[in-house]
Design an enzyme around this catalytic site. Structure first.
Site, mmCIF file in Angstrom:
data_model
loop_
_atom_site.group_PDB
_atom_site.id
_atom_site.type_symbol
_atom_site.label_atom_id
_atom_site.label_comp_id
_atom_site.label_asym_id
_atom_site.label_seq_id
_atom_site.Cartn_x
_atom_site.Cartn_y
_atom_site.Cartn_z
ATOM 1 N N SER A 1 -23.059 -58.568 29.838
ATOM 2 C CA SER A 1 -22.159 -57.419 29.803
ATOM 3 C C SER A 1 -21.065 -57.520 30.863
ATOM 4 C CB SER A 1 -22.954 -56.127 30.005
ATOM 5 O OG SER A 1 -23.664 -56.162 31.231
ATOM 6 N N CYS B 1 -19.627 -60.491 32.028
ATOM 7 C CA CYS B 1 -18.655 -61.499 31.589
ATOM 8 C C CYS B 1 -18.150 -61.231 30.173
ATOM 9 C CB CYS B 1 -19.276 -62.885 31.647
ATOM 10 S SG CYS B 1 -19.797 -63.417 33.298
ATOM 11 N N CYS C 1 -25.101 -63.458 38.640
ATOM 12 C CA CYS C 1 -25.266 -63.439 40.091
ATOM 13 C C CYS C 1 -24.033 -62.829 40.761
ATOM 14 C CB CYS C 1 -25.502 -64.855 40.613
ATOM 15 S SG CYS C 1 -25.772 -64.932 42.398
#
Length: 315
Positions: free
Chosen positions: A80, A82, A93
């Site tokens: 969600s 990217c 991350c």
């Protein structure tokens, strides 16, 4: 090496599924027109018939991303943050502002390892000054202090204490994270698969992609050991198709099942062969009749194996 690994982890773009997993224009229009989920699943099953897909949703439906409008390959998930589907997605991350997946998972592991070594080096080199500052040379000028003692300098003491505690705390936190991901590599799991086991044709199996510790390690780092410690992409495969275990059940469940019940056999006391998950064609959508290649004896083995599976799952 630390900076190189960190750089590669940040700027390596997450790998996305290839065009073969996208629906054709006709299938896409037909999918959007259909309102019944059963009809939509029939369209997806027809489109995924020749794709290397072995996992489904928990409800045994084809994994489809409405956002990206494609059939998800095994171990692929939509991020969600990217807003793309990432192959073998592990997690997003925030420390690297990137998705960790098939294309940069090796770089991420090396980044953790070199970060761990860097924090250990800083803490070890500062430790001697950290100890000496607890026995300062009070009331003496810096030039009059013995070599094994340090003058009482409040600013320097603060910097040494700060550097040591920061390095030690980061070392402990990174050690736990690195150990966890080493365990994941040994089991051939992603962080997502640890919390939600992939569902195969025979049900959820958390060890479905595990091929043994050695092969799992080579799947991430490659066959050439001389490149393992370098942040160079050497992972095996294309990220869309992964080999699976040649068993139908979790080894732990199989052990418990064999302890609770006597092993069933056919013929001359031979155990039933386990049904493989990975074949040259898509077994997810295949019919059970494709497993019968012999005469009545093999049909007897097949029916006995099904009973063994049902009893094992009920227990």
């Amino acid at each position: 090496m630390f900076v190189w690994s960190y750089w590669k982890t940040i700027f390596t773009h997450p790998a996305s599924p290839s065009n073969e997993f996208c629906l054709s224009k006709a299938d896409k229009e037909q999918y959007e027109k259909e309102e019944r989920p059963e009809s939509q699943q029939e369209i997806l099953r027809r489109a995924a018939k020749d794709l290397p897909i072995y996992t489904t949703t928990a409800s045994r439906a084809i994994r489809y991303c409405d956002r990206c409008q494609l059939i998800k390959p095994d171990r692929c998930h939509h991020c969600s943050a990217c807003d793309i589907c990432v192959l073998k997605m592990d997690h997003h991350c925030p420390w690297v502002n990137n998705c960790v997946g098939f294309s940069n998972y090796k770089f991420f592991l090396l980044f953790l390892m070199y970060s761990l070594l860097y924090c250990l080096f800083v803490a070890a080199t500062v430790l001697q000054y950290f100890i000496k500052f607890w026995t300062p040379c009070h009331g003496k000028a810096a030039e009059n202090c013995p070599k094994n003692e340090l003058p009482d300098l409040p600013d320097a003491k603060f910097h040494v204490l700060f550097l040591f505690f920061v390095a030690a705390m980061f070392f402990i936190s990174i050690l736990s994270l690195f150990s966890y991901h080493c365990w994941l590599v040994g089991k051939n799991r992603s962080t997502i698969e640890t919390f939600r086991a992939p569902t195969f044709r025979n049900g959820p199996d958390k060890n479905g992609f595990s091929l043994g510790c050695s092969k799992n390690l080579r799947e991430v780092f490659g066959d050439e050991k001389k490149y393992w410690l370098l942040p160079i992409f050497t992972s095996l495969g294309d990220g869309c198709n992964f080999p699976t275990r040649l068993v139908i059940m979790d080894p732990e469940q199989l052990t418990v099942s064999s302890q609770n019940e006597p092993a069933k056999s056919s013929g001359a006391n031979q155990s039933f062969p386990t049904r493989p998950l990975s074949e040259s064609q898509n077994r997810l959508l295949a019919s059970d009749s494709q497993w019968v290649e012999g005469g009545p004896e093999e049909e007897h083995v097949k029916s006995g194996a099904k009973k063994h599976i049902i009893v094992s799952l009920e227990s």
